[in-house]
Scaffold this motif. Structure first.
Motif, PDB file in Angstrom:
ATOM      1  N   MET A 173      -9.237   8.072  -1.208  1.00 59.32           N
ATOM      2  CA  MET A 173      -9.521   9.248  -0.388  1.00 59.32           C
ATOM      3  C   MET A 173      -8.310  10.163  -0.254  1.00 59.32           C
ATOM      4  O   MET A 173      -8.463  11.378  -0.117  1.00 59.32           O
ATOM      5  CB  MET A 173     -10.001   8.800   1.000  1.00 59.32           C
ATOM      6  CG  MET A 173     -11.293   7.995   0.979  1.00 59.32           C
ATOM      7  SD  MET A 173     -11.770   7.418   2.624  1.00 59.32           S
ATOM      8  CE  MET A 173     -12.004   8.985   3.462  1.00 59.32           C
ATOM      9  N   PHE A 174      -7.104   9.604  -0.300  1.00 60.68           N
ATOM     10  CA  PHE A 174      -5.894  10.399  -0.094  1.00 60.68           C
ATOM     11  C   PHE A 174      -4.927  10.147  -1.255  1.00 60.68           C
ATOM     12  O   PHE A 174      -4.078   9.250  -1.169  1.00 60.68           O
ATOM     13  CB  PHE A 174      -5.240  10.047   1.245  1.00 60.68           C
ATOM     14  CG  PHE A 174      -6.156  10.160   2.418  1.00 60.68           C
ATOM     15  CD1 PHE A 174      -6.438  11.401   2.987  1.00 60.68           C
ATOM     16  CD2 PHE A 174      -6.755   9.020   2.963  1.00 60.68           C
ATOM     17  CE1 PHE A 174      -7.277  11.497   4.071  1.00 60.68           C
ATOM     18  CE2 PHE A 174      -7.600   9.119   4.054  1.00 60.68           C
ATOM     19  CZ  PHE A 174      -7.878  10.358   4.605  1.00 60.68           C
ATOM     20  N   TYR A 229       0.989   3.988  -2.979  1.00 61.27           N
ATOM     21  CA  TYR A 229       0.614   5.371  -2.648  1.00 61.27           C
ATOM     22  C   TYR A 229       1.651   6.356  -3.185  1.00 61.27           C
ATOM     23  O   TYR A 229       1.314   7.419  -3.701  1.00 61.27           O
ATOM     24  CB  TYR A 229       0.465   5.520  -1.131  1.00 61.27           C
ATOM     25  CG  TYR A 229       0.314   6.946  -0.664  1.00 61.27           C
ATOM     26  CD1 TYR A 229      -0.895   7.613  -0.780  1.00 61.27           C
ATOM     27  CD2 TYR A 229       1.405   7.626  -0.114  1.00 61.27           C
ATOM     28  CE1 TYR A 229      -1.027   8.933  -0.357  1.00 61.27           C
ATOM     29  CE2 TYR A 229       1.284   8.930   0.315  1.00 61.27           C
ATOM     30  CZ  TYR A 229       0.066   9.580   0.189  1.00 61.27           C
ATOM     31  OH  TYR A 229      -0.058  10.890   0.605  1.00 61.27           O
ATOM     32  N   SER A 268       0.833  -1.206   0.000  1.00 55.32           N
ATOM     33  CA  SER A 268       0.000   0.000   0.000  1.00 55.32           C
ATOM     34  C   SER A 268       0.864   1.251   0.000  1.00 55.32           C
ATOM     35  O   SER A 268       0.587   2.228  -0.734  1.00 55.32           O
ATOM     36  CB  SER A 268      -0.927   0.004   1.217  1.00 55.32           C
ATOM     37  OG  SER A 268      -1.789  -1.123   1.205  1.00 55.32           O
ATOM     38  N   LEU A 281      -9.322   1.871  -0.561  1.00 57.55           N
ATOM     39  CA  LEU A 281     -10.152   3.008  -0.159  1.00 57.55           C
ATOM     40  C   LEU A 281      -9.302   4.183   0.299  1.00 57.55           C
ATOM     41  O   LEU A 281      -9.596   5.353  -0.009  1.00 57.55           O
ATOM     42  CB  LEU A 281     -11.102   2.574   0.952  1.00 57.55           C
ATOM     43  CG  LEU A 281     -12.105   3.626   1.446  1.00 57.55           C
ATOM     44  CD1 LEU A 281     -13.025   4.056   0.297  1.00 57.55           C
ATOM     45  CD2 LEU A 281     -12.921   3.070   2.615  1.00 57.55           C
ATOM     46  N   GLY A 282      -8.213   3.901   1.015  1.00 60.07           N
ATOM     47  CA  GLY A 282      -7.337   4.975   1.479  1.00 60.07           C
ATOM     48  C   GLY A 282      -6.674   5.704   0.330  1.00 60.07           C
ATOM     49  O   GLY A 282      -6.519   6.935   0.364  1.00 60.07           O
ATOM     50  N   MET A 283      -6.262   4.956  -0.724  1.00 63.10           N
ATOM     51  CA  MET A 283      -5.638   5.622  -1.873  1.00 63.10           C
ATOM     52  C   MET A 283      -6.645   6.441  -2.664  1.00 63.10           C
ATOM     53  O   MET A 283      -6.282   7.410  -3.328  1.00 63.10           O
ATOM     54  CB  MET A 283      -4.973   4.565  -2.766  1.00 63.10           C
ATOM     55  CG  MET A 283      -3.659   4.047  -2.181  1.00 63.10           C
ATOM     56  SD  MET A 283      -2.798   2.913  -3.280  1.00 63.10           S
ATOM     57  CE  MET A 283      -3.870   1.488  -3.196  1.00 63.10           C
ATOM     58  N   ALA A 343      -9.242  -1.705   2.620  1.00 58.87           N
ATOM     59  CA  ALA A 343      -8.909  -0.453   3.299  1.00 58.87           C
ATOM     60  C   ALA A 343      -7.783   0.264   2.568  1.00 58.87           C
ATOM     61  O   ALA A 343      -7.782   1.508   2.465  1.00 58.87           O
ATOM     62  CB  ALA A 343      -8.522  -0.741   4.746  1.00 58.87           C
ATOM     63  N   GLY A 344      -6.802  -0.491   2.042  1.00 60.08           N
ATOM     64  CA  GLY A 344      -5.719   0.134   1.297  1.00 60.08           C
ATOM     65  C   GLY A 344      -6.216   0.812   0.033  1.00 60.08           C
ATOM     66  O   GLY A 344      -5.813   1.939  -0.281  1.00 60.08           O
TER      67      GLY A 344
END
Length: 458
Positions: A157-158, A112, A108, A153-155, A150-151
């Protein structure tokens, strides 16, 4: 290549060599952890090579220090795992889950820093999910699924510091499409190879478990037979003792003392009664253990010569071709189980070939530490079905109840002594049964060295 090409965050590649087959020496958890450690090394090397190629060869500006730092931390974690888990024999599911979550976290972070959700290599998450599905129980594999989701989704959102521009209308000329194709081929190939390897490991494990279950059934069968045999031997002891007393009384009675023929019959009856007692005693000695009670030290040549002499004197064989090729005699402990096993093999050969039975003894293997005993006959040989089921109870062509138990018991005695029993047909006719047994199974116990501390205490 377009300088906006994505960075390939290289996944952990599975070991494509043949799987290890000795699960008795290491637990399944340890084998899985060793596999994850090896796969992680591939991932670290691949990530560093890809980062260097993209940054220096393609001229793409990457946060080089951060990405190499992540790879270095992953290498340190892998080295610590190697040192920490190597001496352990069993590893639980939580340790495997923690290792996979570290891999998901490292992937992740690299994604990122090299394009985030726009990096086509984001589908490498599926390899982590596949690893969790095949190596972990259901609940733990769902934890890996949740971590990968979650990884992603995090990328979303951010967004990271690098943006990948995609133009699928250009087809194969578009760097994003090229990366997507490479990711697909890499993921599909590695998943197929990895799952295929795991399937082979599982098939081998299932085959070993089936063999162990079969062995347990056979040993249970032997225990029941041993209990039945020992019970019958105890029951026969009383009538045999009564017959011995009656024969002794008859020997002193007038009708028998006056007729030498009757005395001779009494002597023969007494001899056969003594043999029955000896057989019953042998059953009681070996009913519970392959190595009988009161073992006697002897030598291999003396043991075999005595066994063959006794068997030849009590069996109606016309010709016994006994050949013993021993360069040196070795000390052993006389084993009643081995004696009965060889007797069973000779009896089977005699039933198939009353005219001729052959027995050849040699020492083979490293330093002559393997006893090889081959019993041959000139009978009709084994059928294909009998050879395929060799050593199983009631596997016989004799057509009578209880047939095949002799070889079944012989095989299990050989196995209990660390040896093996095999059978084959001879050409042009006849059969051969070969016993291979390490001499260490019959060697006398070595005396313990003196304890120097004991002398100091005195």
């Amino acid at each position: 290549m377009d300088p906006r090409s994505p960075v390939a965050a290289t996944p952990a590649s599975p070991d494509l060599s043949e799987p290890a087959h000795d699960e008795r020496a290491h637990g399944a958890g340890l084998r899985n952890m060793q596999q994850l450690i090896e796969l992680r090394w591939y991932a670290i090397v691949g990530q560093m090579a890809t980062i260097g190629f993209v940054h220096f060869a393609l001229g793409i500006e990457l946060p080089l220090v951060n990405m190499l730092g992540i790879a270095g931390c992953l290498a340190a974690f892998n080295l610590a795992s190697l040192v920490f888990w190597r001496p352990r024999q069993e590893i639980g599911d939580l340790a495997l889950l923690a290792g996979l979550l570290v891999d998901v976290g490292a992937l992740s972070a690299q994604l990122y820093l090299s394009g985030g959700i726009s990096n086509p290599f984001v589908f490498l998450y599926l390899l982590q999910v596949a690893l969790g599905a095949v190596l972990l129980p259901a609940w733990a594999s769902w934890v890996v699924v949740a971590a990968t989701c979650a990884g992603v989704l995090g990328m979303i959102m951010f967004p990271g510091p690098v943006t990948i521009q995609a133009n699928p209308a250009r087809g194969i000329a578009d760097p994003y499409v090229q990366g997507l194709l490479a990711c697909f081929l890499l993921t599909a190939s590695l998943a197929a190879l990895f799952i295929g390897r795991i399937a082979r490991i599982l098939r081998d494990r299932d085959a070993r478990l089936a063999a162990l279950r079969q062995q347990a059934v056979e040993e249970e069968h032997i225990v029941r037979m041993g209990l039945l045999a020992s019970g019958a031997a105890h029951e026969l002891g009383t009538p045999l003792a009564t017959l011995s007393v009656l024969l002794g009384d008859w020997r002193r009675m007038a009708p028998f003392t006056e007729h030498p023929d009757l005395q001779q019959d009494l002597d023969e009856m007494q001899a056969q009664l003594g043999r029955c007692k000896s057989i019953v005693t042998g059953i009681l000695l070996s009913a519970g253990d392959a190595r009988g009670e009161a073992p006697e030290p002897t030598t291999l040549a003396t043991f075999l010569d005595g066994l063959v002499s006794e068997w030849n004197a009590t069996r109606p064989v016309r010709t016994l071709d006994y050949r013993r090729h021993l360069d040196t005699d070795v000390p052993i402990i006389s084993d009643s189980g081995l004696k009965q096993m060889i007797g069973n093999i000779l009896d089977n050969a005699l039933e198939a070939s009353p005219e001729w039975v052959g027995m050849e003894v040699t020492l083979e293997g490293d330093d002559g530490q393997l006893l090889v005993l081959a019993v041959s006959d000139e009978g009709p040989g084994f059928s294909e079905q009998t050879l395929a089921n060799f050593g199983k109870p009631y596997n016989s062509t004799k057509g009578r109840p209880g047939g095949g138990l002799g070889l079944f018991l012989s095989l299990n005695v050989a196995r209990s002594l660390g040896g093996r029993l095999s059978a084959a047909n001879r050409s042009p006719r006849g059969a051969k049964v070969v016993l291979e047994l390490p001499l260490s199974a019959l060697a006398p116990p070595q005396p313990e060295p003196p304890d120097p501390d004991a002398d100091d205490d005195e």
